[in-house]
Design a protein around this motif. Structure first.
Motif, PDB file in Angstrom:
ATOM      1  N   ILE A  96      35.253 -22.185  54.678  1.00 51.00           N
ATOM      2  CA  ILE A  96      35.614 -23.350  55.504  1.00 51.00           C
ATOM      3  C   ILE A  96      35.284 -24.643  54.743  1.00 51.00           C
ATOM      4  N   ILE A 141      37.778 -19.730  63.473  1.00 47.22           N
ATOM      5  CA  ILE A 141      37.639 -19.124  62.148  1.00 47.22           C
ATOM      6  C   ILE A 141      38.914 -18.374  61.754  1.00 47.22           C
ATOM      7  N   VAL A 149      34.166 -22.414  66.364  1.00 46.64           N
ATOM      8  CA  VAL A 149      35.090 -22.857  65.312  1.00 46.64           C
ATOM      9  C   VAL A 149      36.212 -21.807  65.255  1.00 46.64           C
ATOM     10  N   PRO A 157      31.227 -19.820  56.168  1.00 51.25           N
ATOM     11  CA  PRO A 157      30.982 -21.255  55.928  1.00 51.25           C
ATOM     12  C   PRO A 157      31.491 -21.695  54.558  1.00 51.25           C
ATOM     13  N   CYS A 171      32.589 -27.135  61.610  1.00 50.20           N
ATOM     14  CA  CYS A 171      31.647 -26.108  61.153  1.00 50.20           C
ATOM     15  C   CYS A 171      30.327 -26.751  60.733  1.00 50.20           C
ATOM     16  N   TYR A 172      29.199 -26.128  61.100  1.00 45.53           N
ATOM     17  CA  TYR A 172      27.872 -26.634  60.718  1.00 45.53           C
ATOM     18  C   TYR A 172      27.430 -26.062  59.365  1.00 45.53           C
ATOM     19  N   TYR A 173      28.234 -25.194  58.765  1.00 43.55           N
ATOM     20  CA  TYR A 173      27.886 -24.523  57.499  1.00 43.55           C
ATOM     21  C   TYR A 173      26.489 -23.916  57.610  1.00 43.55           C
ATOM     22  N   CYS A 174      26.328 -23.105  58.612  1.00 41.75           N
ATOM     23  CA  CYS A 174      25.005 -22.538  58.925  1.00 41.75           C
ATOM     24  C   CYS A 174      24.448 -21.737  57.746  1.00 41.75           C
ATOM     25  N   ALA A 213      30.213 -14.875  67.470  1.00 41.76           N
ATOM     26  CA  ALA A 213      28.878 -15.149  66.913  1.00 41.76           C
ATOM     27  C   ALA A 213      28.683 -16.627  66.583  1.00 41.76           C
ATOM     28  N   ALA A 231      24.669 -17.521  58.052  1.00 45.65           N
ATOM     29  CA  ALA A 231      25.655 -17.751  59.115  1.00 45.65           C
ATOM     30  C   ALA A 231      25.911 -16.491  59.949  1.00 45.65           C
ATOM     31  N   PRO A 232      25.747 -16.601  61.262  1.00 43.58           N
ATOM     32  CA  PRO A 232      25.971 -15.421  62.116  1.00 43.58           C
ATOM     33  C   PRO A 232      27.425 -14.946  62.099  1.00 43.58           C
ATOM     34  N   CYS A 233      28.359 -15.865  61.854  1.00 44.71           N
ATOM     35  CA  CYS A 233      29.773 -15.465  61.807  1.00 44.71           C
ATOM     36  C   CYS A 233      30.018 -14.518  60.631  1.00 44.71           C
ATOM     37  N   VAL A 292      27.795 -20.376  66.351  1.00 43.59           N
ATOM     38  CA  VAL A 292      26.783 -21.140  67.105  1.00 43.59           C
ATOM     39  C   VAL A 292      27.418 -22.257  67.936  1.00 43.59           C
ATOM     40  N   ARG A 293      28.631 -22.655  67.614  1.00 40.17           N
ATOM     41  CA  ARG A 293      29.312 -23.683  68.404  1.00 40.17           C
ATOM     42  C   ARG A 293      29.554 -23.229  69.848  1.00 40.17           C
TER      43      ARG A 293
HETATM   44  S1  SF4 Z   1      28.553 -19.831  62.982  1.00 42.41           S
HETATM   45 FE1  SF4 Z   1      30.231 -21.319  63.426  1.00 42.41          FE
HETATM   46  S2  SF4 Z   1      29.349 -23.282  62.817  1.00 42.41           S
HETATM   47 FE2  SF4 Z   1      28.037 -21.728  61.840  1.00 42.41          FE
HETATM   48  S3  SF4 Z   1      28.949 -21.352  59.806  1.00 42.41           S
HETATM   49 FE3  SF4 Z   1      29.917 -19.897  61.199  1.00 42.41          FE
HETATM   50  S4  SF4 Z   1      31.797 -20.944  61.844  1.00 42.41           S
HETATM   51 FE4  SF4 Z   1      30.471 -22.551  60.992  1.00 42.41          FE
END
Ligand code: SF4
Ligand SMILES: Cc1cc2nc3c(=O)[nH]c(=O)nc-3n(C[C@H](O)[C@H](O)[C@H](O)COP(=O)(O)OP(=O)(O)OC[C@H]3O[C@@H](n4cnc5c(N)ncnc54)[C@H](O)[C@@H]3O)c2cc1C
Length: 448
Positions: A65, A116, A114, A62, A43-46, A103, A49-51, A105-106
Motif C-alpha cells: 500500500i 485492501i 482499508v 502495508p 493505511c496506518y502502515y502498522c 483484521a 500488521a494484522p492484515c 485496525v481501521r
Molecule cells: S491493518 Fe489496516 S491500517 Fe494496518 S497496515 Fe493493514 S491495512 Fe493498513
C-alpha cells in the motif's frame, strides 16, 4: 413466441441482448488513481500488521500500500506477486471481509477497513497493463524434473515456484484450459475480460514450464509412472466430484449440478445462449450456491430461491455473499431440507421441502412440508475429492489426501495441496499458499 423472464420453462435469451453485458459486467469497479491514493492514505502502515498475518499467503500489505501511495506500481506488484503469484485473481475473489480486511485496525475506529482487496487489484491490474521487464527470473537450471498434476491455483503456484527455483516442470491438466476453478468455477462477474488466462500467461512467462492439457491422471498417465520418471510430483487435483442431493432423482430434465451450470456460463460464447428456468431453486449454502443463484437471476430468471437446511450463520457463504445474493434479487430460505423432486411429463416442476430445526445440537425435521415451484433445480451441496486416479498409493482421511504442513504426503516423492488436501478452507488464496509452500519443500528435498 416472445420469450422473457415470465415465460414458463427453460429458455436461453430471456433478456434483451444489450442487457447481458450490463448484468455480467465486473461486480466491483476498479479504483482510479485518485481513489487509490485516497484509500492508500487511510493505511496506518502498522508494525506487525494484522492484515498481513490474516492473509494466507502473508502478503506485505502495508508495504504494497505504501508503494501505491509513492506511485511505485511495479514495486507494489512485486511485493504482492512474490508472496502470491496469483495476486491478481485473489484480489478479485478473496473473501477479504473474513481475511485481511477483517483484521484491519481501521475497523475499530471507523468500522470501515482499508479496502485492501481493491488496492491489491489496482496495483496488479496496473502492473499487468504495463508489465515491462520480467519481475522474476529463473534460477540456474538444477536439472531436476517435477510433474505438477492439476493446473488450478495450487498447481499453478507450485509450478511457478519450482520454475523460479530452476527446476523443469511438466504441468498436466485434464481440462483443455489451465486455471482450474479460476477458469471454470468462479462467477463470471468476478473475473471479466479473460483476466484469469492473462494472469496465467504472465505466470507461465517465467519459462521452464511445459504444459500438457487434456492429460488426465488415472487415464492418460499413472501416478507410479510419474514417480518413476520425475524427481518429485505435486498433486493439485481439486474436488472433481459433486455431492449427491440425498433424495431420489427422477428421470426428468431440469436437475443440474450448480458447478456444471457455472462452468457452462464461464465457457459460453455468449451469455444469451445459456438456458435458464423461469423459477430456479438452488439447494445449498456455500459460495457455489450463491454464484449459481445470482447468475441465474442475471440470466433473466423471474424468481430464484436458495434453500439451506440450517440458519444464516451456518452457511459457508459469508455474510457479505449472502447480502450480495439478496441485493441481486435472490431469496434465501433457511431451515428446510429437500424431500422430493416433483416432475411431470419428463420435466421438473418443483421441490418439496421439510422444515428443520436444531434440538439438542442435532438437526431434526419438524414434519411440516412446503413446496416450491421450479423448472430448474441446481444442486450445490458441496464437492468431493475423487481419489480413484491415485490407486491405493496415498494415505487418505475424510476422503482427502493427508499431508504435513509442507504438503508432503505418505509417499516421499509426492506432495499435494489445494482443495484435495485434508484440512483446508477451500479458498483460492489458500490453494495458492499450499502450492507455494510445497514448491519450497520440494526444492529443499531435491537440494538435500
Ligand atoms: S491493518 Fe489496516 S491500517 Fe494496518 S497496515 Fe493493514 S491495512 Fe493498513
Ligand atoms: C462455484 C465455486 C465458486 C468459488 N468461488 C470462490 C471465491 O469467490 N473465492 C475463493 O477464494 N474461492 C472460491 N471457490 C473455491 C476455489 O475455487 C477453490 O478453493 C480453488 O480453486 C482450489 O484450487 P485447487 O488448485 O485446489 O483446485 P481446482 O481449482 O479445482 O483445480 C484442480 C485442477 O485439477 C484438474 N484435475 C482434477 N483431476 C485431475 C486428474 N485426474 N488429472 C489431471 N487433472 C485433474 C482439474 O481439471 C483442475 O484444473 C469457489 C469454488 C466453486 C466450486
Amino acid at each position: 413466441m416472445q420469450i422473457d423472464s415470465s415465460t414458463p420453462g427453460v429458455h436461453p435469451a430471456r433478456l434483451p441482448l444489450n442487457q447481458y453485458d450490463h448484468n455480467f459486467c465486473d461486480s466491483h469497479a476498479s479504483l482510479n488513481l485518485a481513489q487509490a491514493k485516497i484509500e492508500a492514505d487511510r493505511c496506518y502502515y502498522c508494525f506487525d500488521a494484522p492484515c498481513q498475518t490474516a492473509c494466507p499467503t502473508g502478503i506485505d500489505v502495508p508495504g504494497f500500500i505504501r508503494r501505491i501511495a509513492d506511485d511505485n506500481i511495479r514495486g507494489s506488484a512485486d511485493l504482492i506477486l512474490s508472496a502470491n503469484p496469483l495476486g491478481g485473481i485473489c484480489a478479485r475473489v478473496c473473501p477479504t471481509e473474513v481475511l485481511c480486511e477483517q483484521a484491519c485496525v481501521r475497523n475499530t475506529g471507523e468500522d470501515k477497513p482499508v479496502e485492501i482487496g481493491l488496492l491489491q487489484r489496482y496495483a496488479t491490474d496496473k502492473f499487468f497493463e504495463m508489465r515491462g521487464a520480467p519481475l522474476f527470473t529463473r534460477a540456474a537450471s538444477t536439472g531436476r524434473k517435477v510433474a505438477v498434476v492439476g493446473a488450478g491455483p495450487a498447481g499453478l503456484a507450485c509450478a511457478h515456484g519450482l520454475a523460479r527455483l530452476g527446476h523443469d516442470v511438466v504441468l498436466m491438466d485434464a481440462n483443455p484450459k489451465l486455471g482450474g476453478l479460476n477458469e471454470y468455477g468462479l462467477a463470471t462477474y468476478k473475473t471479466t475480460n479473460g483476466f484469469a488466462q492473462k494472469e496465467i500467461d504472465w505466470l507461465l512467462s517465467i519459462g521452464g514450464i511445459e504444459v500438457r492439457n487434456n492429460t488426465r491422471l488415472g487415464t492418460n498417465v499413472q501416478l507410479d509412472t510419474l514417480t518413476r520418471e520425475f524427481d518429485a510430483v505435486f498433486l493439485g487435483l481439486g474436488l472433481a466430484g459433486v455431492n449427491a442431493i440425498g433424495i431420489e432423482e427422477p428421470q426428468a430434465a431440469g436437475v443440474r449440478d450448480a458447478v456444471e451450470f457455472i462452468a457452462e456460463l464461464r465457457q459460453a460464447r455468449a451469455y444469451s445462449t445459456v438456458p435458464v428456468g423461469r423459477k430456479v431453486v438452488v439447494v445449498g449454502g456455500g459460495m457455489t450456491a450463491v454464484d449459481a443463484a445470482v447468475q441465474s437471476k442475471k440470466l433473466g430468471a423471474q424468481s430464484v430461491t436458495i434453500v439451506y437446511r440450517r440458519g444464516s450463520a451456518d452457511m459457508s457463504a459469508s455474510g457479505y455473499e449472502q447480502d450480495w445474493a439478496q441485493k441481486n434479487g435472490v431469496h434465501i430460505r433457511h431451515w428446510a431440507t429437500p424431500k422430493a423432486l416433483l416432475a411431470e411429463s419428463g420435466r421438473i416442476t418443483g421441490v418439496q421441502f421439510g422444515y428443520t430445526r436444531v434440538e439438542g445440537g442435532k438437526l431434526l425435521e419438524t414434519g411440516e412440508l412446503f413446496t416450491l415451484e421450479a423448472d430448474i433445480v441446481l444442486k450445490a451441496i458441496g464437492q468431493s475429492f475423487v481419489a480413484q486416479p491415485l490407486g491405493s498409493t496415498l494415505e487418505l482421511r475424510q476422503g482427502r489426501i493427508v499431508t504435513d504442513d509442507e504438503g508432503r504426503t505418505s509417499n516421499a516423492k509426492v506432495w499435494a495441496g489445494g482443495d484435495c488436501r485434508l484440512g483446508g478452507r477451500d479458498l483460492t488464496v489458500e490453494a495458492v499458499e499450499h502450492g507455494k509452500v510445497a514448491a519450497q519443500s520440494i526444492h529443499a528435498a531435491l537440494s538435500a
